[in-house]
Design a protein around this motif. Sequence first.
Motif, short mmCIF file in Angstrom:
data_model
loop_
_atom_site.label_atom_id
_atom_site.label_comp_id
_atom_site.label_asym_id
_atom_site.label_seq_id
_atom_site.Cartn_x
_atom_site.Cartn_y
_atom_site.Cartn_z
N MET A 1 20.38 -15.38 71.53
CA MET A 1 20.45 -14.88 72.91
C MET A 1 20.85 -16.03 73.83
O MET A 1 20.26 -17.10 73.79
CB MET A 1 19.10 -14.30 73.36
N ASN A 2 21.87 -15.84 74.64
CA ASN A 2 22.30 -16.85 75.58
C ASN A 2 21.39 -16.87 76.81
O ASN A 2 20.69 -15.91 77.09
CB ASN A 2 23.74 -16.60 76.03
N ILE A 3 21.42 -17.97 77.55
CA ILE A 3 20.62 -18.08 78.76
C ILE A 3 21.57 -18.36 79.92
O ILE A 3 21.73 -19.51 80.34
CB ILE A 3 19.56 -19.18 78.64
N PRO A 4 22.26 -17.35 80.46
CA PRO A 4 23.14 -17.58 81.60
C PRO A 4 22.32 -17.76 82.87
O PRO A 4 21.10 -17.62 82.87
CB PRO A 4 23.96 -16.29 81.64
N SER A 5 22.98 -18.06 83.96
CA SER A 5 22.26 -18.24 85.22
C SER A 5 22.99 -17.51 86.35
O SER A 5 23.19 -18.06 87.42
CB SER A 5 22.11 -19.73 85.55
N SER A 6 23.42 -16.31 86.04
CA SER A 6 24.22 -15.55 87.01
C SER A 6 23.35 -14.78 88.00
O SER A 6 23.84 -14.34 89.04
CB SER A 6 25.15 -14.57 86.27
N MET A 7 22.07 -14.59 87.69
CA MET A 7 21.19 -13.81 88.55
C MET A 7 20.55 -14.72 89.60
O MET A 7 20.45 -15.93 89.43
CB MET A 7 20.11 -13.12 87.73
N SER A 8 20.11 -14.11 90.66
CA SER A 8 19.45 -14.87 91.72
C SER A 8 18.14 -15.46 91.22
O SER A 8 17.47 -14.88 90.38
CB SER A 8 19.19 -13.97 92.92
N ARG A 9 17.80 -16.62 91.74
CA ARG A 9 16.58 -17.30 91.32
C ARG A 9 15.36 -16.66 91.97
O ARG A 9 15.40 -16.24 93.12
CB ARG A 9 16.66 -18.78 91.70
N LEU A 10 14.28 -16.58 91.23
CA LEU A 10 13.04 -16.04 91.77
C LEU A 10 12.45 -17.03 92.78
O LEU A 10 12.42 -18.23 92.54
CB LEU A 10 12.03 -15.80 90.64
N LYS A 11 12.01 -16.50 93.90
CA LYS A 11 11.44 -17.35 94.94
C LYS A 11 10.19 -18.05 94.42
O LYS A 11 9.28 -17.43 93.88
CB LYS A 11 11.09 -16.50 96.17
N GLY A 12 10.15 -19.36 94.58
CA GLY A 12 8.99 -20.14 94.18
C GLY A 12 9.04 -20.64 92.75
O GLY A 12 8.09 -21.30 92.30
N LEU B 1 8.30 -2.16 71.17
CA LEU B 1 8.99 -0.89 70.96
C LEU B 1 10.51 -1.07 70.98
O LEU B 1 11.24 -0.42 70.24
CB LEU B 1 8.59 0.12 72.04
N ILE B 2 10.98 -1.96 71.86
CA ILE B 2 12.43 -2.17 71.94
C ILE B 2 12.88 -3.43 71.21
O ILE B 2 14.00 -3.49 70.71
CB ILE B 2 12.93 -2.19 73.40
N LEU B 3 12.01 -4.45 71.14
CA LEU B 3 12.43 -5.70 70.52
C LEU B 3 12.26 -5.70 69.01
O LEU B 3 12.90 -6.49 68.32
CB LEU B 3 11.63 -6.87 71.11
N GLY B 4 11.42 -4.82 68.49
CA GLY B 4 11.16 -4.81 67.05
C GLY B 4 11.44 -3.49 66.40
O GLY B 4 10.52 -2.83 65.89
N PRO B 5 12.70 -3.02 66.41
CA PRO B 5 13.02 -1.74 65.73
C PRO B 5 12.74 -1.84 64.23
O PRO B 5 12.78 -2.93 63.65
CB PRO B 5 14.53 -1.57 66.00
N ARG B 6 12.43 -0.70 63.62
CA ARG B 6 12.08 -0.68 62.20
C ARG B 6 13.35 -0.87 61.37
O ARG B 6 14.04 0.08 61.05
CB ARG B 6 11.37 0.62 61.87
N ARG B 7 13.59 -2.08 61.01
CA ARG B 7 14.84 -2.45 60.35
C ARG B 7 15.02 -1.72 59.02
O ARG B 7 16.14 -1.37 58.63
CB ARG B 7 14.86 -3.95 60.13
N TYR B 8 13.91 -1.48 58.32
CA TYR B 8 14.00 -0.86 57.00
C TYR B 8 14.44 0.61 57.09
O TYR B 8 14.84 1.19 56.08
CB TYR B 8 12.65 -0.95 56.28
N GLN B 9 14.37 1.20 58.28
CA GLN B 9 14.78 2.60 58.46
C GLN B 9 16.23 2.73 58.91
O GLN B 9 16.73 3.85 59.04
CB GLN B 9 13.87 3.28 59.49
N LEU B 10 16.92 1.62 59.15
CA LEU B 10 18.25 1.64 59.73
C LEU B 10 19.26 0.98 58.81
O LEU B 10 18.93 0.06 58.06
CB LEU B 10 18.25 0.91 61.09
N THR B 11 20.50 1.44 58.91
CA THR B 11 21.58 0.73 58.25
C THR B 11 21.87 -0.55 59.03
O THR B 11 21.42 -0.71 60.18
CB THR B 11 22.85 1.59 58.19
N ALA B 12 22.64 -1.46 58.43
CA ALA B 12 22.95 -2.72 59.11
C ALA B 12 23.69 -2.47 60.42
O ALA B 12 23.40 -3.10 61.44
CB ALA B 12 23.78 -3.61 58.19
N ALA C 1 18.82 -3.18 72.92
CA ALA C 1 17.60 -3.85 73.35
C ALA C 1 17.92 -5.05 74.24
O ALA C 1 17.27 -5.28 75.26
CB ALA C 1 16.78 -4.29 72.14
N PHE C 2 18.95 -5.81 73.87
CA PHE C 2 19.36 -6.95 74.69
C PHE C 2 19.82 -6.49 76.08
O PHE C 2 19.53 -7.13 77.10
CB PHE C 2 20.49 -7.72 74.01
#
Length: 236
Positions: A1-12, A202-213, A223-224
Motif C-alpha cells: 500500500m502506498n502512502i501518498p499525501s494528496s489529502m488535506s492534513r488533519l488539524k493538530g 470484515l473488509i481487510l481480511g476476506p476469506r481467501r480460501y473461498q475465493l479464486t486468485a 477494500a483498498f
Amino acid sequence: MNIPSSMSRLKGFRCPREVIAYAIWAYHRFALSTADVEDLLAERGVIVSRETIRLWVNRFSAHFAACIRRDRPKPNDKWHLDEVVITIRGKKHWLWRAIDTDGDVLDILVRTRRNANAAKRFFKRWVAQFGEPRVVITDNLRSYIKPVSALAPQADHRAYKGLNNAIEVSHRLTWKWEKLFGRFNSHRQAQRCLSAHDQINLILGPRRYQLTATSYRHTRNDAFSLWAAYTAEMAA
C-alpha cells in the motif's frame, strides 16, 4: 500500500492522514504491535513513536469501524450468538459475539455478567439495527430463551451447542489478540479494541480460501478503495 499525501492534513496532527490510516491498516490487518508498525513506518521514512501509533489506533479505529457498519450490506438472516469468557485484571468478563451464517461479525459486547439481562441488551441492539432474523442459533444457555422470544417472536430459535461451531471460529480472533498482546487492562479497552478489530477485518481480511486468485485480488482492491474513502472522511 502506498502512502501518498494528496489529502488535506488533519488539524493538530503532524503526519498526513494517509500515514495515520496506513498505521491503523497495518495494525489491524496483520495484528501487529505498535512497535512493529513503528518499524514499518520508519522503513518508509516516517519517524514516529509507538506511543503516537497507539494514540492513533485508539482515536481513529472507531471511525473506520463506524464507516464499515454504515456501508455494510444487510447481513444474512441466520444469526449465531455465543459468549466466551475473557479475563480483565483478574476478573471474569463475558464477550458476547453475534455473526451471520456467512461468518461476518455483527458486533460484540463485553459484559460482567452472563445472564438474561446481558443477553437481552446484546440481542436488542442487532434486532433494532438489522430487523428480526429468520433463524437464531445459540448454545444451551437458557438466558437466550426470553430475549429471543420477546424480540424476535417469529424467529426459529435453535439452541444446541453442536450447531454453533461457526462462531467458535470467530472467537479465535480474540484468543489470537490476547496471545499476541496479553490480557486487556479494562472493560472499556476490550470493548473498543475488539469491536473495531472485528468490523475492520470484515473488509481487510476476506476469506481467501473461498475465493479464486482473481476474485481475491478484486476484493482486495475494493477494500483498498474503501479504506481510502474512509481515510478522506477522517476528522480531527
